[in-house]
Design a protein around this motif. Structure first.
Motif, PDB file in Angstrom:
ATOM      1  N   PHE A 102       7.882   2.339   6.114  1.00 55.85           N
ATOM      2  CA  PHE A 102       6.941   1.425   6.748  1.00 55.85           C
ATOM      3  C   PHE A 102       7.657   0.148   7.183  1.00 55.85           C
ATOM      4  O   PHE A 102       7.448  -0.341   8.298  1.00 55.85           O
ATOM      5  CB  PHE A 102       5.792   1.072   5.799  1.00 55.85           C
ATOM      6  CG  PHE A 102       4.873   0.032   6.360  1.00 55.85           C
ATOM      7  CD1 PHE A 102       3.903   0.365   7.289  1.00 55.85           C
ATOM      8  CD2 PHE A 102       4.984  -1.295   5.972  1.00 55.85           C
ATOM      9  CE1 PHE A 102       3.062  -0.598   7.828  1.00 55.85           C
ATOM     10  CE2 PHE A 102       4.152  -2.266   6.499  1.00 55.85           C
ATOM     11  CZ  PHE A 102       3.187  -1.918   7.431  1.00 55.85           C
ATOM     12  N   LEU A 103       8.502  -0.380   6.323  1.00 56.75           N
ATOM     13  CA  LEU A 103       9.226  -1.608   6.666  1.00 56.75           C
ATOM     14  C   LEU A 103      10.155  -1.392   7.854  1.00 56.75           C
ATOM     15  O   LEU A 103      10.346  -2.304   8.670  1.00 56.75           O
ATOM     16  CB  LEU A 103       9.993  -2.125   5.453  1.00 56.75           C
ATOM     17  CG  LEU A 103       9.130  -2.703   4.327  1.00 56.75           C
ATOM     18  CD1 LEU A 103       9.987  -3.048   3.121  1.00 56.75           C
ATOM     19  CD2 LEU A 103       8.353  -3.916   4.804  1.00 56.75           C
TER      20      LEU A 103
ATOM     21  N   ILE B  63       0.839  -1.211   0.000  1.00 53.18           N
ATOM     22  CA  ILE B  63       0.000   0.000   0.000  1.00 53.18           C
ATOM     23  C   ILE B  63       0.871   1.256   0.000  1.00 53.18           C
ATOM     24  O   ILE B  63       0.637   2.180  -0.793  1.00 53.18           O
ATOM     25  CB  ILE B  63      -0.964  -0.009   1.203  1.00 53.18           C
ATOM     26  CG1 ILE B  63      -2.039  -1.084   0.996  1.00 53.18           C
ATOM     27  CG2 ILE B  63      -1.597   1.365   1.410  1.00 53.18           C
ATOM     28  CD1 ILE B  63      -2.860  -1.386   2.225  1.00 53.18           C
ATOM     29  N   PHE B  64       1.878   1.303   0.849  1.00 55.11           N
ATOM     30  CA  PHE B  64       2.732   2.497   0.884  1.00 55.11           C
ATOM     31  C   PHE B  64       3.536   2.651  -0.407  1.00 55.11           C
ATOM     32  O   PHE B  64       3.780   3.764  -0.858  1.00 55.11           O
ATOM     33  CB  PHE B  64       3.651   2.492   2.106  1.00 55.11           C
ATOM     34  CG  PHE B  64       2.990   3.072   3.318  1.00 55.11           C
ATOM     35  CD1 PHE B  64       2.764   4.431   3.412  1.00 55.11           C
ATOM     36  CD2 PHE B  64       2.569   2.256   4.351  1.00 55.11           C
ATOM     37  CE1 PHE B  64       2.135   4.975   4.524  1.00 55.11           C
ATOM     38  CE2 PHE B  64       1.941   2.783   5.458  1.00 55.11           C
ATOM     39  CZ  PHE B  64       1.722   4.147   5.548  1.00 55.11           C
TER      40      PHE B  64
ATOM     41  N   GLY C 145       9.588   0.741  10.386  1.00 53.14           N
ATOM     42  CA  GLY C 145       8.704   0.725  11.550  1.00 53.14           C
ATOM     43  C   GLY C 145       8.225  -0.680  11.876  1.00 53.14           C
ATOM     44  O   GLY C 145       8.152  -1.075  13.039  1.00 53.14           O
ATOM     45  N   ALA C 146       7.917  -1.447  10.829  1.00 50.33           N
ATOM     46  CA  ALA C 146       7.463  -2.824  11.031  1.00 50.33           C
ATOM     47  C   ALA C 146       8.584  -3.683  11.636  1.00 50.33           C
ATOM     48  O   ALA C 146       8.320  -4.553  12.477  1.00 50.33           O
ATOM     49  CB  ALA C 146       6.992  -3.430   9.710  1.00 50.33           C
ATOM     50  N   ALA C 147       9.816  -3.439  11.219  1.00 56.35           N
ATOM     51  CA  ALA C 147      10.950  -4.184  11.777  1.00 56.35           C
ATOM     52  C   ALA C 147      11.112  -3.882  13.268  1.00 56.35           C
ATOM     53  O   ALA C 147      11.346  -4.793  14.076  1.00 56.35           O
ATOM     54  CB  ALA C 147      12.227  -3.843  11.016  1.00 56.35           C
ATOM     55  N   ILE C 148      10.976  -2.614  13.643  1.00 57.13           N
ATOM     56  CA  ILE C 148      11.073  -2.243  15.058  1.00 57.13           C
ATOM     57  C   ILE C 148       9.932  -2.887  15.843  1.00 57.13           C
ATOM     58  O   ILE C 148      10.145  -3.424  16.935  1.00 57.13           O
ATOM     59  CB  ILE C 148      11.059  -0.715  15.226  1.00 57.13           C
ATOM     60  CG1 ILE C 148      12.332  -0.110  14.631  1.00 57.13           C
ATOM     61  CG2 ILE C 148      10.932  -0.327  16.699  1.00 57.13           C
ATOM     62  CD1 ILE C 148      12.307   1.387  14.519  1.00 57.13           C
ATOM     63  N   SER C 149       8.736  -2.862  15.297  1.00 56.31           N
ATOM     64  CA  SER C 149       7.585  -3.466  15.963  1.00 56.31           C
ATOM     65  C   SER C 149       7.771  -4.978  16.121  1.00 56.31           C
ATOM     66  O   SER C 149       7.465  -5.546  17.174  1.00 56.31           O
ATOM     67  CB  SER C 149       6.312  -3.175  15.175  1.00 56.31           C
ATOM     68  OG  SER C 149       5.184  -3.681  15.836  1.00 56.31           O
ATOM     69  N   SER C 150       8.289  -5.622  15.092  1.00 55.86           N
ATOM     70  CA  SER C 150       8.544  -7.063  15.156  1.00 55.86           C
ATOM     71  C   SER C 150       9.612  -7.383  16.195  1.00 55.86           C
ATOM     72  O   SER C 150       9.490  -8.350  16.950  1.00 55.86           O
ATOM     73  CB  SER C 150       8.972  -7.585  13.789  1.00 55.86           C
ATOM     74  OG  SER C 150       7.948  -7.381  12.850  1.00 55.86           O
TER      75      SER C 150
ATOM     76  N   VAL D 277       7.522   9.872   8.034  1.00 55.19           N
ATOM     77  CA  VAL D 277       7.123   9.611   9.416  1.00 55.19           C
ATOM     78  C   VAL D 277       5.777   8.893   9.541  1.00 55.19           C
ATOM     79  O   VAL D 277       5.658   7.965  10.348  1.00 55.19           O
ATOM     80  CB  VAL D 277       7.161  10.915  10.247  1.00 55.19           C
ATOM     81  CG1 VAL D 277       6.681  10.681  11.663  1.00 55.19           C
ATOM     82  CG2 VAL D 277       8.574  11.488  10.252  1.00 55.19           C
ATOM     83  N   PRO D 278       4.734   9.262   8.775  1.00 56.93           N
ATOM     84  CA  PRO D 278       3.481   8.510   8.910  1.00 56.93           C
ATOM     85  C   PRO D 278       3.633   7.016   8.586  1.00 56.93           C
ATOM     86  O   PRO D 278       2.989   6.171   9.219  1.00 56.93           O
ATOM     87  CB  PRO D 278       2.536   9.195   7.918  1.00 56.93           C
ATOM     88  CG  PRO D 278       3.070  10.580   7.788  1.00 56.93           C
ATOM     89  CD  PRO D 278       4.560  10.435   7.904  1.00 56.93           C
ATOM     90  N   ALA D 279       4.492   6.698   7.648  1.00 55.49           N
ATOM     91  CA  ALA D 279       4.706   5.290   7.307  1.00 55.49           C
ATOM     92  C   ALA D 279       5.429   4.561   8.439  1.00 55.49           C
ATOM     93  O   ALA D 279       5.094   3.421   8.769  1.00 55.49           O
ATOM     94  CB  ALA D 279       5.489   5.172   6.005  1.00 55.49           C
ATOM     95  N   VAL D 280       6.420   5.226   9.037  1.00 57.67           N
ATOM     96  CA  VAL D 280       7.117   4.622  10.180  1.00 57.67           C
ATOM     97  C   VAL D 280       6.123   4.398  11.324  1.00 57.67           C
ATOM     98  O   VAL D 280       6.111   3.334  11.946  1.00 57.67           O
ATOM     99  CB  VAL D 280       8.298   5.511  10.650  1.00 57.67           C
ATOM    100  CG1 VAL D 280       8.929   4.942  11.916  1.00 57.67           C
ATOM    101  CG2 VAL D 280       9.345   5.642   9.559  1.00 57.67           C
ATOM    102  N   ALA D 281       5.283   5.399  11.582  1.00 59.38           N
ATOM    103  CA  ALA D 281       4.294   5.279  12.661  1.00 59.38           C
ATOM    104  C   ALA D 281       3.333   4.123  12.402  1.00 59.38           C
ATOM    105  O   ALA D 281       3.000   3.368  13.326  1.00 59.38           O
ATOM    106  CB  ALA D 281       3.531   6.586  12.813  1.00 59.38           C
ATOM    107  N   CYS D 282       2.901   3.964  11.170  1.00 59.02           N
ATOM    108  CA  CYS D 282       2.026   2.824  10.834  1.00 59.02           C
ATOM    109  C   CYS D 282       2.749   1.505  11.051  1.00 59.02           C
ATOM    110  O   CYS D 282       2.173   0.543  11.569  1.00 59.02           O
ATOM    111  CB  CYS D 282       1.544   2.922   9.387  1.00 59.02           C
ATOM    112  SG  CYS D 282       0.292   4.174   9.134  1.00 59.02           S
ATOM    113  N   GLY D 283       3.992   1.444  10.663  1.00 63.21           N
ATOM    114  CA  GLY D 283       4.780   0.229  10.869  1.00 63.21           C
ATOM    115  C   GLY D 283       4.952  -0.103  12.338  1.00 63.21           C
ATOM    116  O   GLY D 283       4.940  -1.275  12.735  1.00 63.21           O
TER     117      GLY D 283
END
Length: 128
Positions: free
Chosen positions: A41-42, A28-29, A44-49, A101-107
């Protein structure tokens, strides 16, 4: 009620949901904002994971301590400084690489979103 919960199965499903949400979010991004937003986004997703994995390890280590087993001192340091490590990674992604930043926040919401979906799945199956 909690005896019916299969924690390894739930954890596996959360990890699968995280993978699906990561792929969907990256796509999507990429389509909406381009390659840079997808990489943001990836990140942010890596940090979340990583956060989810560290929390999972912390629960396992606490279980070991409760059962009387020893935990490695390095693990205790990582658990103590987990938020500092994750915050440092997020700061580096945003400030060093000029991320969207919005993509990182979503991730960064990836693990919470996957866990919420898993709770909804469990609630739906519990009613059936």
């Amino acid at each position: 009620m909690t005896a019916d919960l299969d924690y390894p199965r739930i954890t596996r499903r959360i990890v699968k949901l995280m993978a699906i949400l990561t792929a969907a979010g990256a796509l999507i991004f990429f389509v909406v904002k381009g390659f840079g937003a997808m990489l943001s986004f990836l990140g942010g997703a890596a940090i979340s994971s990583l956060s989810f994995w560290l929390l999972h390890r912390m629960v396992a280590d606490v279980t070991k301590v409760v059962e009387g087993e020893q935990v490695k001192p390095v693990s205790l340091l990582v658990h103590a400084f987990r938020m500092l490590i994750l915050g440092g990674a997020a700061y580096a992604i945003v400030k060093t690489y000029g991320s969207f930043v919005p993509a990182v926040a979503c991730g960064l919401t990836l693990a919470v979103t996957a866990a919420t979906i898993e709770v909804l799945i469990e609630l739906l199956y519990a009613r059936a």
